[in-house]
Scaffold this motif. Structure first.
Motif, short mmCIF file in Angstrom:
data_model
loop_
_atom_site.label_atom_id
_atom_site.label_comp_id
_atom_site.label_asym_id
_atom_site.label_seq_id
_atom_site.Cartn_x
_atom_site.Cartn_y
_atom_site.Cartn_z
N THR A 245 133.62 27.43 0.07
CA THR A 245 133.61 26.33 0.66
C THR A 245 134.76 25.81 1.48
O THR A 245 136.03 25.91 0.84
CB THR A 245 133.11 25.19 -0.55
OG1 THR A 245 131.94 25.37 -1.03
CG2 THR A 245 133.29 23.85 0.15
N GLY B 249 136.60 22.94 2.99
CA GLY B 249 136.49 21.25 2.80
C GLY B 249 136.52 20.65 4.15
O GLY B 249 135.64 19.60 4.33
N GLU B 250 137.28 21.03 5.03
CA GLU B 250 137.29 20.37 6.32
C GLU B 250 137.47 21.22 7.62
O GLU B 250 138.62 21.57 8.25
CB GLU B 250 138.74 19.40 6.25
CG GLU B 250 138.91 18.57 5.35
CD GLU B 250 140.10 17.64 5.32
OE1 GLU B 250 141.07 17.93 5.95
OE2 GLU B 250 140.10 16.68 4.38
N PRO C 79 132.18 19.25 4.67
CA PRO C 79 132.35 20.51 4.10
C PRO C 79 131.32 21.34 4.40
O PRO C 79 130.10 21.33 4.76
CB PRO C 79 132.27 20.50 2.73
CG PRO C 79 132.76 18.76 2.48
CD PRO C 79 132.22 18.09 3.63
N SER D 209 129.69 25.28 3.48
CA SER D 209 129.45 26.49 2.21
C SER D 209 128.81 27.47 2.60
O SER D 209 127.79 27.42 3.39
CB SER D 209 128.96 25.80 0.85
OG SER D 209 130.04 24.80 0.38
N LEU E 155 137.01 26.56 -3.28
CA LEU E 155 137.35 25.63 -2.39
C LEU E 155 138.55 26.30 -1.40
O LEU E 155 139.72 26.34 -2.01
CB LEU E 155 137.81 24.30 -2.99
CG LEU E 155 138.16 23.12 -1.88
CD1 LEU E 155 137.07 22.92 -0.90
CD2 LEU E 155 138.55 21.91 -2.54
#
Length: 208
Positions: free
Chosen positions: A81, A83-84, A110, A112, A183
């Motif tokens: 993933t 996040g940004e 996000p 993934s 993450l």
């Protein structure tokens, strides 16, 4: 004991053959029906086999341990993933041929990727998306921009995410069906998409 006639230089001789037979215990001397193991005659302890016919290791304490604690041909799912991610930039996984797999254009949320990986005893991680470096390192690439199939992108990068160092307790949960998630950092120092060897922002965890 027997005599075997032989000839030497034209003259007959007799050769005495002596057979060295083991001495049986008194209670077995007249027993013609019992089948006596070789180790019982010699007084030696019976040989021990470290593994039985099923490939299970014997323990002196009576506890058995499997030769391989992990069955072959199992699969786990890893979720990578970001996040940004950089909006408008193409991201994808990348196979061993360097081809993009599952390319998407990032939005302001996000992003993934779920990666299904075959796991063999060892453990060894096997899949068309799993790359190797040296005897132990295994990783997955996330391709970015041109490498993700967008020839018009100003970015031509890929991020390398290690999977060989998954904690054993998490790997057991993954083999039982849980999805493991990492993450990942989204931006590099230049403000563009993070690339090269990328370490998760937090330890791997079971996905919610």
């Amino acid at each position: 004991m027997g005599l075997l006639p032989i000839k030497r230089c034209g003259r007959p001789y007799s050769c005495l053959l002596v057979l060295m037979l083991p001495v049986l215990p008194a209670h077995l001397e007249n027993d013609t029906t019992s089948e006596i193991p070789r180790h019982a005659i010699s007084g030696m302890s019976p040989p021990e086999r470290p593994f039985d016919r099923r490939g299970v290791l014997r323990s002196q304490a009576g506890v058995t341990t499997s030769r391989n604690t992990m069955a072959a041909d199992q699969q786990i799912t890893l979720r990578l993933t970001i996040g940004e991610p950089v909006p408008g930039v193409a991201y994808s996984l990348q196979n061993k041929k360097g081809e993009p797999v599952g390319a998407v254009i990032a939005e302001d949320q996000p992003l993934s990727f779920d990666v299904r990986v075959d796991v063999a005893p060892g453990p060894r991680f096997l899949d068309d998306l799993v790359r190797r470096e040296g005897p132990t390192r295994r990783f997955v690439y996330i391709a970015i921009g041109e490498q993700a199939g967008d020839s018009s992108s100003p970015w031509n990068r890929r991020a390398k995410i290690d999977i060989h160092d998954l904690p054993a307790e998490l790997l057991e949960k993954a083999l039982a069906g849980s999805v493991l998630e990492a993450l990942l950092p989204a931006r590099a120092a230049d403000g563009g998409p993070a690339c090269a060897s990328v370490r998760p922002l937090a330890p791997w965890k079971v996905a919610e």
